[in-house]
Design a protein around this motif. Structure first.
Motif, PDB file in Angstrom:
ATOM      1  N   GLY A  87      -9.425 -11.082   4.149  1.00  0.00           N
ATOM      2  CA  GLY A  87     -10.516 -11.753   4.840  1.00  0.00           C
ATOM      3  C   GLY A  87     -11.103 -10.925   5.965  1.00  0.00           C
ATOM      4  O   GLY A  87     -11.613 -11.469   6.950  1.00  0.00           O
ATOM      5  N   TRP A  88     -11.063  -9.596   5.831  1.00  0.00           N
ATOM      6  CA  TRP A  88     -11.581  -8.705   6.863  1.00  0.00           C
ATOM      7  C   TRP A  88     -13.067  -8.441   6.667  1.00  0.00           C
ATOM      8  O   TRP A  88     -13.561  -8.396   5.548  1.00  0.00           O
ATOM      9  N   LYS A  89     -13.784  -8.216   7.787  1.00  0.00           N
ATOM     10  CA  LYS A  89     -15.226  -7.962   7.729  1.00  0.00           C
ATOM     11  C   LYS A  89     -15.642  -6.673   8.421  1.00  0.00           C
ATOM     12  O   LYS A  89     -16.758  -6.206   8.221  1.00  0.00           O
ATOM     13  N   THR A  90     -14.780  -6.110   9.270  1.00  0.00           N
ATOM     14  CA  THR A  90     -15.173  -4.933  10.051  1.00  0.00           C
ATOM     15  C   THR A  90     -14.226  -3.774   9.775  1.00  0.00           C
ATOM     16  O   THR A  90     -13.002  -3.908   9.866  1.00  0.00           O
ATOM     17  N   LEU A  91     -14.808  -2.614   9.450  1.00  0.00           N
ATOM     18  CA  LEU A  91     -14.040  -1.414   9.128  1.00  0.00           C
ATOM     19  C   LEU A  91     -14.587  -0.233   9.919  1.00  0.00           C
ATOM     20  O   LEU A  91     -15.793   0.038   9.873  1.00  0.00           O
ATOM     21  N   ALA A  92     -13.720   0.460  10.633  1.00  0.00           N
ATOM     22  CA  ALA A  92     -14.113   1.679  11.344  1.00  0.00           C
ATOM     23  C   ALA A  92     -13.716   2.889  10.528  1.00  0.00           C
ATOM     24  O   ALA A  92     -12.631   2.934   9.940  1.00  0.00           O
ATOM     25  N   VAL A  93     -14.592   3.882  10.487  1.00  0.00           N
ATOM     26  CA  VAL A  93     -14.285   5.172   9.864  1.00  0.00           C
ATOM     27  C   VAL A  93     -14.212   6.199  10.982  1.00  0.00           C
ATOM     28  O   VAL A  93     -15.188   6.406  11.718  1.00  0.00           O
ATOM     29  N   THR A  94     -13.055   6.833  11.131  1.00  0.00           N
ATOM     30  CA  THR A  94     -12.871   7.815  12.189  1.00  0.00           C
ATOM     31  C   THR A  94     -12.059   8.981  11.656  1.00  0.00           C
ATOM     32  O   THR A  94     -11.716   9.021  10.468  1.00  0.00           O
ATOM     33  N   SER A  95     -11.786   9.945  12.513  1.00  0.00           N
ATOM     34  CA  SER A  95     -11.027  11.130  12.134  1.00  0.00           C
ATOM     35  C   SER A  95     -10.253  11.589  13.359  1.00  0.00           C
ATOM     36  O   SER A  95     -10.569  11.183  14.487  1.00  0.00           O
ATOM     37  N   VAL A 153      -9.055   0.200   9.932  1.00  0.00           N
ATOM     38  CA  VAL A 153      -9.501   1.552  10.259  1.00  0.00           C
ATOM     39  C   VAL A 153      -9.240   2.455   9.057  1.00  0.00           C
ATOM     40  O   VAL A 153      -8.190   2.365   8.417  1.00  0.00           O
ATOM     41  N   MET A 154     -10.210   3.319   8.742  1.00  0.00           N
ATOM     42  CA  MET A 154     -10.021   4.358   7.728  1.00  0.00           C
ATOM     43  C   MET A 154     -10.006   5.705   8.445  1.00  0.00           C
ATOM     44  O   MET A 154     -10.881   6.001   9.260  1.00  0.00           O
ATOM     45  N   LEU A 155      -8.994   6.499   8.132  1.00  0.00           N
ATOM     46  CA  LEU A 155      -8.819   7.785   8.791  1.00  0.00           C
ATOM     47  C   LEU A 155      -9.216   8.904   7.828  1.00  0.00           C
ATOM     48  O   LEU A 155      -8.690   8.992   6.718  1.00  0.00           O
ATOM     49  N   VAL A 156     -10.148   9.763   8.259  1.00  0.00           N
ATOM     50  CA  VAL A 156     -10.596  10.907   7.457  1.00  0.00           C
ATOM     51  C   VAL A 156      -9.966  12.164   8.038  1.00  0.00           C
ATOM     52  O   VAL A 156     -10.176  12.484   9.209  1.00  0.00           O
ATOM     53  N   ILE A 157      -9.176  12.863   7.217  1.00  0.00           N
ATOM     54  CA  ILE A 157      -8.569  14.112   7.654  1.00  0.00           C
ATOM     55  C   ILE A 157      -9.090  15.245   6.781  1.00  0.00           C
ATOM     56  O   ILE A 157      -9.587  15.017   5.685  1.00  0.00           O
ATOM     57  N   GLU A 158      -8.974  16.464   7.280  1.00  0.00           N
ATOM     58  CA  GLU A 158      -9.560  17.610   6.587  1.00  0.00           C
ATOM     59  C   GLU A 158      -8.478  18.556   6.097  1.00  0.00           C
ATOM     60  O   GLU A 158      -7.618  18.991   6.880  1.00  0.00           O
ATOM     61  N   ASP A 159      -8.537  18.868   4.820  1.00  0.00           N
ATOM     62  CA  ASP A 159      -7.579  19.787   4.220  1.00  0.00           C
ATOM     63  C   ASP A 159      -7.689  21.159   4.883  1.00  0.00           C
ATOM     64  O   ASP A 159      -8.776  21.720   5.019  1.00  0.00           O
ATOM     65  N   GLY A 160      -6.553  21.685   5.322  1.00  0.00           N
ATOM     66  CA  GLY A 160      -6.524  23.007   5.916  1.00  0.00           C
ATOM     67  C   GLY A 160      -6.901  23.044   7.379  1.00  0.00           C
ATOM     68  O   GLY A 160      -6.837  24.110   8.004  1.00  0.00           O
ATOM     69  N   LYS A 161      -7.294  21.916   7.960  1.00  0.00           N
ATOM     70  CA  LYS A 161      -7.706  21.888   9.364  1.00  0.00           C
ATOM     71  C   LYS A 161      -6.918  20.859  10.170  1.00  0.00           C
ATOM     72  O   LYS A 161      -6.447  21.154  11.267  1.00  0.00           O
ATOM     73  N   THR A 162      -6.812  19.637   9.650  1.00  0.00           N
ATOM     74  CA  THR A 162      -6.033  18.614  10.348  1.00  0.00           C
ATOM     75  C   THR A 162      -4.562  19.009  10.336  1.00  0.00           C
ATOM     76  O   THR A 162      -4.000  19.323   9.282  1.00  0.00           O
ATOM     77  N   THR A 163      -3.930  18.988  11.495  1.00  0.00           N
ATOM     78  CA  THR A 163      -2.523  19.370  11.576  1.00  0.00           C
ATOM     79  C   THR A 163      -1.621  18.140  11.498  1.00  0.00           C
ATOM     80  O   THR A 163      -2.063  17.011  11.695  1.00  0.00           O
ATOM     81  N   LYS A 164      -0.354  18.389  11.211  1.00  0.00           N
ATOM     82  CA  LYS A 164       0.633  17.314  11.159  1.00  0.00           C
ATOM     83  C   LYS A 164       0.715  16.608  12.516  1.00  0.00           C
ATOM     84  O   LYS A 164       0.802  15.378  12.585  1.00  0.00           O
ATOM     85  N   ASP A 165       0.690  17.371  13.600  1.00  0.00           N
ATOM     86  CA  ASP A 165       0.771  16.766  14.928  1.00  0.00           C
ATOM     87  C   ASP A 165      -0.439  15.868  15.203  1.00  0.00           C
ATOM     88  O   ASP A 165      -0.305  14.796  15.802  1.00  0.00           O
ATOM     89  N   GLN A 166      -1.633  16.314  14.803  1.00  0.00           N
ATOM     90  CA  GLN A 166      -2.826  15.487  14.986  1.00  0.00           C
ATOM     91  C   GLN A 166      -2.720  14.186  14.199  1.00  0.00           C
ATOM     92  O   GLN A 166      -3.094  13.114  14.697  1.00  0.00           O
ATOM     93  N   LEU A 167      -2.205  14.269  12.977  1.00  0.00           N
ATOM     94  CA  LEU A 167      -2.060  13.086  12.151  1.00  0.00           C
ATOM     95  C   LEU A 167      -1.042  12.130  12.752  1.00  0.00           C
ATOM     96  O   LEU A 167      -1.284  10.906  12.835  1.00  0.00           O
ATOM     97  N   ASP A 168       0.093  12.640  13.183  1.00  0.00           N
ATOM     98  CA  ASP A 168       1.108  11.792  13.807  1.00  0.00           C
ATOM     99  C   ASP A 168       0.562  11.130  15.071  1.00  0.00           C
ATOM    100  O   ASP A 168       0.795   9.941  15.323  1.00  0.00           O
ATOM    101  N   GLN A 169      -0.179  11.887  15.872  1.00  0.00           N
ATOM    102  CA  GLN A 169      -0.740  11.335  17.100  1.00  0.00           C
ATOM    103  C   GLN A 169      -1.753  10.244  16.800  1.00  0.00           C
ATOM    104  O   GLN A 169      -1.822   9.221  17.499  1.00  0.00           O
ATOM    105  N   ALA A 170      -2.557  10.444  15.750  1.00  0.00           N
ATOM    106  CA  ALA A 170      -3.545   9.433  15.369  1.00  0.00           C
ATOM    107  C   ALA A 170      -2.863   8.127  14.984  1.00  0.00           C
ATOM    108  O   ALA A 170      -3.285   7.035  15.406  1.00  0.00           O
ATOM    109  N   TYR A 171      -1.787   8.201  14.198  1.00  0.00           N
ATOM    110  CA  TYR A 171      -1.061   6.993  13.805  1.00  0.00           C
ATOM    111  C   TYR A 171      -0.451   6.302  15.018  1.00  0.00           C
ATOM    112  O   TYR A 171      -0.453   5.074  15.123  1.00  0.00           O
TER     113      TYR A 171
END
Length: 281
Positions: free
Chosen positions: A97-105, A237-255
């Protein structure tokens, strides 16, 4: 890339151990309870929209192609990938029953704006609801530049000039899709997102049409506190990450920053590895 995959899998396992129907870290390969979907999915009734009160400014087809915007409904690898993404998103939004979705990176340049636009267009091809795409990257509002050559009025006019919302919405020529563009940038963007005027805007967007899904193009998560300031208004929230650029630390911090907010999925963008899911995990 293998480290990113491992980080995604670990985050999913940790979140699933504490979450309910859909928790932070859930990703697109998680099985969907079909019984629940049969109970909650609305009947197929095509939504027709009369744009007599909304300005129509058709997006230029050449410009769209140059900016990698997908409009064709023909067989195409990228278009098909967005259809798969659309199906996953719709299933989870409707089930909960959700209506709002954010797309971020996590950082700049990961492709979150392009993903938000293509996802919104793909969502609008489903006949059950309308889609509103909102440029909420107040520091760097670029969404409109992907669609139109000339600038339009936008959300800054609503926030600072008191302009009526209805006069700012634009129909880009895609059936069931409406856009609220950005305009002038804000230095104090997170303060603006917390302002009473923004709260009023969100409430108006949510209640104007019952069958509308709202997709917010948000700033990168790790470069400002804008997304965190706006989290109370978001269902997912939808998280967009980039192959070869987004690091593991950035991903962990985002979560960690998103905490218990529902992460509807993670898109691996610019993947050099061919996949039938085009990098959507």
């Amino acid at each position: 890339m293998e480290r990113i995959k491992a980080a995604l899998a670990r985050a999913r396992a940790e979140r699933e151990s504490t979450a309910g129907v859909l928790g932070p870290g859930d990703t697109a390969d998680r099985p969907v309870d079909r019984r629940n979907l049969r109970q909650t999915t609305p009947p197929v009734t095509e939504v027709k929209v009369n744009y007599s009160q909304t300005a129509t400014l058709p997006a230029d087809a050449v410009r769209l192609r140059e900016n990698r915007i997908i409009l064709t409904q023909e067989q195409d690898v990228i278009a098909d990938a967005y259809k798969v993404l659309r199906t996953h998103v719709l299933q989870r939004m409707r089930t909960n029953g959700w209506k709002t979705l954010a797309v971020t990176s996590p950082m700049d340049g990961n492709g979150k704006t392009l993903t938000a636009i293509n996802l919104a267009i793909s969502l609008a091809q489903d006949v059950n609801q309308t889609i509103l795409l909102v440029d909420l990257d107040l520091r760097r509002p670029t969404l409109g530049r992907y669609l139109w050559e000339l600038p339009t009025r936008g959300i800054s006019d609503y926030l600072t000039e008191g302009t009526d919302l209805g006069s700012l919405l634009v129909h880009p020529g895609v059936e069931r899709l409406t856009v609220l563009p950005g305009n002038h940038s804000f230095t104090q963007s997170s303060e603006m997102l917390l302002s009473p005027r923004m709260v009023q805007l969100v409430q108006e967007l949510k209640t104007r049409y019952e069958n509308r899904l709202i997709v917010f193009d948000m700033p990168p998560l790790l470069t400002s506190d804008d997304v965190l300031a706006f989290l109370p208004h978001l269902d997912a929230v939808m998280l967009v990450i980039e192959d070869g650029k987004t690091t593991k630390d950035q991903l962990d911090q985002a979560y960690r920053l998103l905490g218990d907010k529902h992460i509807i999925g993670t898109v691996l963008n610019k993947s050099a590895e061919a996949s039938s899911a085009a990098g959507y995990y």
